[in-house]
Design an enzyme around this catalytic site. Structure first.
Site, PDB file in Angstrom:
ATOM      1  CG  LEU A  15      -1.867  -1.227   1.267  1.00 11.23           C
ATOM      2  CD1 LEU A  15      -2.528  -1.354   2.638  1.00 11.23           C
ATOM      3  CD2 LEU A  15      -2.920  -1.104   0.180  1.00 11.23           C
ATOM      4  N   PRO A  16       0.268   2.419  -0.310  1.00 10.60           N
ATOM      5  CG  PRO A  16      -1.054   3.944  -1.495  1.00 10.60           C
ATOM      6  CD  PRO A  16      -1.125   2.637  -0.750  1.00 10.60           C
ATOM      7  CB  THR A  74       8.158   2.342   1.949  1.00  9.43           C
ATOM      8  OG1 THR A  74       8.795   1.468   1.028  1.00  9.43           O
ATOM      9  CG2 THR A  74       9.208   3.118   2.728  1.00  9.43           C
ATOM     10  CE  LYS A 128      11.934   1.302   0.168  1.00 13.28           C
ATOM     11  NZ  LYS A 128      12.540   1.074  -1.135  1.00 13.28           N
ATOM     12  CE  LYS A 130       6.016   6.247   1.331  1.00  9.23           C
ATOM     13  NZ  LYS A 130       5.550   4.884   1.081  1.00  9.23           N
TER      14      LYS A 130
HETATM   15  P1  NAD Z   1       0.924   2.601  -6.218  1.00  2.51           P
HETATM   16  O1  NAD Z   1       0.298   3.883  -5.838  1.00  2.51           O
HETATM   17  O2  NAD Z   1       1.190   2.302  -7.658  1.00  2.51           O
HETATM   18  O3  NAD Z   1       0.037   1.362  -5.648  1.00  2.51           O
HETATM   19  C1  NAD Z   1      -0.638   1.365  -4.433  1.00  2.51           C
HETATM   20  C2  NAD Z   1      -1.966   0.654  -4.662  1.00  2.51           C
HETATM   21  O4  NAD Z   1      -2.644   0.486  -3.418  1.00  2.51           O
HETATM   22  C3  NAD Z   1      -2.915   1.426  -5.587  1.00  2.51           C
HETATM   23  O5  NAD Z   1      -3.265   0.612  -6.689  1.00  2.51           O
HETATM   24  C4  NAD Z   1      -4.118   1.743  -4.686  1.00  2.51           C
HETATM   25  O6  NAD Z   1      -5.353   1.717  -5.382  1.00  2.51           O
HETATM   26  C5  NAD Z   1      -4.030   0.619  -3.675  1.00  2.51           C
HETATM   27  N1  NAD Z   1      -4.720   0.861  -2.409  1.00  2.51           N
HETATM   28  C6  NAD Z   1      -4.631   1.934  -1.579  1.00  2.51           C
HETATM   29  N2  NAD Z   1      -5.398   1.753  -0.483  1.00  2.51           N
HETATM   30  C7  NAD Z   1      -5.978   0.528  -0.623  1.00  2.51           C
HETATM   31  C8  NAD Z   1      -6.873  -0.220   0.170  1.00  2.51           C
HETATM   32  N3  NAD Z   1      -7.341   0.234   1.352  1.00  2.51           N
HETATM   33  N4  NAD Z   1      -7.276  -1.429  -0.280  1.00  2.51           N
HETATM   34  C9  NAD Z   1      -6.823  -1.899  -1.452  1.00  2.51           C
HETATM   35  N5  NAD Z   1      -5.956  -1.241  -2.252  1.00  2.51           N
HETATM   36  C10 NAD Z   1      -5.548  -0.034  -1.843  1.00  2.51           C
HETATM   37  O7  NAD Z   1       2.259   2.496  -5.365  1.00  2.51           O
HETATM   38  P2  NAD Z   1       3.521   1.549  -5.630  1.00  2.51           P
HETATM   39  O8  NAD Z   1       4.502   2.261  -6.500  1.00  2.51           O
HETATM   40  O9  NAD Z   1       3.042   0.182  -5.999  1.00  2.51           O
HETATM   41  O10 NAD Z   1       4.146   1.535  -4.154  1.00  2.51           O
HETATM   42  C11 NAD Z   1       3.572   0.757  -3.106  1.00  2.51           C
HETATM   43  C12 NAD Z   1       4.514   0.805  -1.911  1.00  2.51           C
HETATM   44  O11 NAD Z   1       5.795   0.287  -2.300  1.00  2.51           O
HETATM   45  C13 NAD Z   1       4.755   2.223  -1.367  1.00  2.51           C
HETATM   46  O12 NAD Z   1       4.822   2.171   0.029  1.00  2.51           O
HETATM   47  C14 NAD Z   1       6.109   2.587  -1.980  1.00  2.51           C
HETATM   48  O13 NAD Z   1       6.799   3.539  -1.175  1.00  2.51           O
HETATM   49  C15 NAD Z   1       6.790   1.241  -2.012  1.00  2.51           C
HETATM   50  N6  NAD Z   1       7.842   1.084  -3.035  1.00  2.51           N
HETATM   51  C16 NAD Z   1       7.623   1.481  -4.330  1.00  2.51           C
HETATM   52  C17 NAD Z   1       8.631   1.298  -5.279  1.00  2.51           C
HETATM   53  C18 NAD Z   1       8.441   1.700  -6.724  1.00  2.51           C
HETATM   54  O14 NAD Z   1       9.440   1.683  -7.481  1.00  2.51           O
HETATM   55  N7  NAD Z   1       7.246   2.052  -7.159  1.00  2.51           N
HETATM   56  C19 NAD Z   1       9.851   0.699  -4.916  1.00  2.51           C
HETATM   57  C20 NAD Z   1      10.027   0.286  -3.597  1.00  2.51           C
HETATM   58  C21 NAD Z   1       9.009   0.476  -2.668  1.00  2.51           C
END
Ligand code: NAD
Length: 295
Positions: free
Chosen positions: A64-65, A95, A170, A245
């Site tokens: 999740l975000p 994260t 992280k 964030k």
């Molecule tokens: P993203 O915004 O693409 O995906 C998050 C998803 O969670 C969205 O599809 C959203 O609809 C869903 N969501 C939110 N609340 C929800 C709920 N209550 N129930 C169901 N679904 C819900 O974000 P991301 O890029 O996939 O990143 C996710 C996490 O991973 C974050 O914490 C980010 O910091 C971490 N991260 C991302 C990356 C990257 O390269 N994108 C790399 C390492 C870590």
């Protein structure tokens, strides 16, 4: 294994798809219809709600975000902790703040569950290729129980220590990444403004002492690296607001412990400016655009 996977965004979707490919029965849920459709198209089982995804699940994985989403999903009145049977393995890969990870893990333990904080590094490319690095916090026995699932999504699986320590690692890593991306962008902009071809400059720095991960796989200058978000309009990838964030989490940890992190603070301010200029949803390597020559 029957797994509930909540959060099928840029990272969660390819991670869940890799669990399907490893032979697990994965029930995915996301608030976004497009994410659910993409998961079903890739062979996953779409669920209409969190509760439906949790039915019969032996393990729950969340991606999740931010902290507030994780807190709400696990601790809410109709949250995960209230719904799953005692002894369920819970793995949060988002994260989030180390303090929130510890709070959720403590509530999970009180309810009789086993919880790991398991944030990842490696970007969307690593998520698709199944080569993510996992930094895992939790008890050693819990870590061993979760390891086979993490191995289906990643290559390097590290046990960082007790609950929350995966998040601490992280936060440190991403503070460094934010600094490196801004620094690499600055060096590239300086060279280009002084007549250098960005490809030549990148190739040389990649084999010199300025070498770093952003030059290796994530060059911020459009056209230098075909697969990098910079060459695709900075779409998808790792969002500016997610990096902002993480840099905020680093500053919180720094303040709480009186640790001087001047470069981390500067990087946070740069990404904040970039976000406030309306670029929060672009990939974080678009910080390169903030540093465009004013000449
Ligand atoms: P993203 O915004 O693409 O995906 C998050 C998803 O969670 C969205 O599809 C959203 O609809 C869903 N969501 C939110 N609340 C929800 C709920 N209550 N129930 C169901 N679904 C819900 O974000 P991301 O890029 O996939 O990143 C996710 C996490 O991973 C974050 O914490 C980010 O910091 C971490 N991260 C991302 C990356 C990257 O390269 N994108 C790399 C390492 C870590």
């Amino acid at each position: 294994m029957k797994i509930a996977f909540i959060g099928l965004g840029n990272m969660g979707l390819p991670m869940a798809v890799n669990l399907v490919a490893a032979g697990h029965q994965v029930h995915g849920y996301d608030l976004a219809e497009a994410a659910l459709a993409a998961f079903a198209a890739a062979g996953g089982q779409r669920s209409g709600s969190v509760s439906q995804a949790l039915e019969g699940a032996e393990a729950v994985i969340t991606m999740l975000p931010a902290s507030r989403h994780v807190e709400a999903l696990y601790l809410g009145a109709a949250g995960v902790l209230a719904q799953v049977p005692v002894g369920t393995l819970l793995v949060d890969c988002s994260t989030i703040a180390p303090a929130v990870a510890r709070k959720v893990a403590a509530a999970a333990a009180e309810a009789g569950h086993i919880m790991l904080d398991a944030p990842v590094s490696g970007g969307t490319g690593g998520a698709k290729a199944g080569t993510l690095t996992f930094m895992v916090g939790g008890e050693a026995a819990a870590f061993e129980r979760g390891r086979p699932l993490l191995e289906a999504m990643g290559k390097n699986i590290f046990h960082a220590g007790g609950c929350g320590s995966g998040q601490t690692v992280k936060v440190c890593n991403n503070m460094l990444l934010g600094i490196l991306m801004a620094g690499t962008s600055e060096a590239l902009r300086l060279g280009i403004a002084n007549g250098m071809d960005p490809q030549v400059l990148s190739d040389v720095m990649l084999r010199s002492s300025g070498r770093n991960w952003t030059l290796e796989v994530y060059n911020p200058c459009p056209g230098v690296m075909a697969q990098a978000p910079a060459s695709h309009g900075y779409a998808d990838g790792f969002g500016v607001d997610l990096m902002l964030k993480d840099l905020g989490l680093a500053q919180e940890s720094a303040l709480a412990t009186g640790t001087p992190t001047p470069l981390g603070a500067l990087a946070r301010n740069l990404y904040d400016l970039h976000s406030k200029a309306g670029h929060g949803r672009l990939d974080f390597s678009s910080i390169y655009n903030l540093l465009a020559s004013q000449a």
